[in-house]
Design an enzyme around this catalytic site. Structure first.
Site, mmCIF file in Angstrom:
data_model
loop_
_atom_site.group_PDB
_atom_site.id
_atom_site.type_symbol
_atom_site.label_atom_id
_atom_site.label_comp_id
_atom_site.label_asym_id
_atom_site.label_seq_id
_atom_site.Cartn_x
_atom_site.Cartn_y
_atom_site.Cartn_z
ATOM 1 C CG HIS A 124 -3.165 -9.060 21.138
ATOM 2 N ND1 HIS A 124 -2.288 -9.776 20.369
ATOM 3 C CD2 HIS A 124 -4.348 -9.708 21.054
ATOM 4 C CE1 HIS A 124 -2.907 -10.831 19.854
ATOM 5 N NE2 HIS A 124 -4.157 -10.803 20.239
ATOM 6 C CD GLU A 174 -11.700 -9.045 14.070
ATOM 7 O OE1 GLU A 174 -11.447 -9.634 12.993
ATOM 8 O OE2 GLU A 174 -11.514 -9.577 15.172
#
Length: 323
Positions: free
Chosen positions: A129, A60
């Protein structure tokens, strides 16, 4: 107007903007061959090719860093992060580079970068998540923070985000991808920083965004049975923050409750309350109250997860405290 899902509306916005501007490209994990974890980039690799739809490694910080550099060099990248929790891996890039580059160079460079990231709870995806981190990004100056709730806004706001010369965190709730609604075809822009009244009312203002818009609308129906007419203000984003619409609603209803899915403590609801106290105190007939998510990492257990997320009954009960 055609009735399509939020997922399709986002895809439509990406496709139309990429057709309009050849400097736009998409990068992220599984955005190409797999067409996105939530299929938002469906068909884009086939149409625009691998130079404009790039599959990246699971990295990321690299995704955001590459996108930041490309934006500073004159391109208009759209980075997709698989889930907003993973944005924390790239937080150095986001906070220390994306948000500040234009300021550090005295405005000589701009960072027209859009970072899309799904988030939100309700699907038993566990604590890594499922979180709603919009307040975290809104705390950092230099970042626009956009959070749509309905398909038409999803399309119009994403197109505006892509055209913005400022970096934008575009946060999508995973539970809304399948929600349907009418969406204008072709050019449809929704300005950043402008809230929308999703339900008009006269007795109390519910200030909210994202999936909590639907929770508030359900709560409003419950409250109507008690003779309380609730107005639902969808902020649609936190930076720019449209306090003009919030205060105008407050002058009409004279009561307000903030409703957020994210953690209640130090959340954006507290910021709204503070601004109402500073700018709208004389219009209040009662204290401004807050509803928010439980201050815990999101549980995986279905029943515990459900209890950690605000629902219509909790919102309605909180509103009843004002009367």
């Amino acid at each position: 107007m055609a009735e399509i899902t939020c997922r399709e509306a986002l895809n439509q916005a990406l496709r139309e903007e990429m057709e309009r501007d050849s400097s736009i490209f998409i990068l992220g994990e599984d955005v190409g061959l797999y067409e996105g974890s939530f299929k938002v980039t469906k068909g884009l690799l086939a149409k625009f090719g691998e130079k404009r739809v790039l599959d990246t490694p699971i990295a990321e910080a690299g995704i955001v860093g590459l996108a930041c550099g490309a934006a500073m060099a004159g391109l208009r990248p759209i980075a997709e992060l698989m889930t907003v929790n993973f944005a924390i891996v790239a937080m150095d890039q986001i906070f220390n580079h994306v948000a500040v580059a234009s300021y550090m160079f005295g405005g000589q460079v701009r960072v027209p970068l859009t970072i899309r990231a799904p988030g939100g709870a309700g699907h038993q995806l566990g604590a890594q998540h499922s979180h709603s981190l919009e307040a975290l990004f809104a705390h950092c100056p230099g970042l626009r923070v956009v959070v749509p709730s309905v398909p038409a806004d999803a399309k119009g706001l994403l197109k505006s985000a892509i055209r913005s010369d400022d970096p934008v965190l575009f946060l999508e709730h995973e539970g809304l991808y399948g929600v349907k609604g009418e969406v204008p075809e072709g050019e449809h822009l929704v300005p950043l920083g402008r809230a929308d009244i999703k339900r008009s009312g006269r007795d109390v203002t519910l200030v909210t965004l994202s999936r909590m818009v639907y929770v508030c609308l359900e709560a409003a129906e419950q409250l109507a049975k008690e003779g309380i007419d609730a107005e639902v203000v969808d902020l649609r984003g936190l930076n720019p923050l449209d306090m003009t619409t919030v205060l105008a609603s407050l002058r009409k209803t004279r009561r307000a409750v903030t409703v957020e899915e994210s953690w209640l403590s130090f959340g954006w609801g507290g910021e709204i309350v503070a601004r109402i106290m500073e700018q709208g105190f004389d219009d209040l007939d009662a204290p401004v109250l807050r509803v928010g998510g439980a201050d815990v990492p999101m549980p995986y257990n279905k029943h515990l997860e459900k209890s950690a997320i605000p629902d219509a009954a909790r919102v309605a009960a909180r509103v009843m405290e004002l009367f």
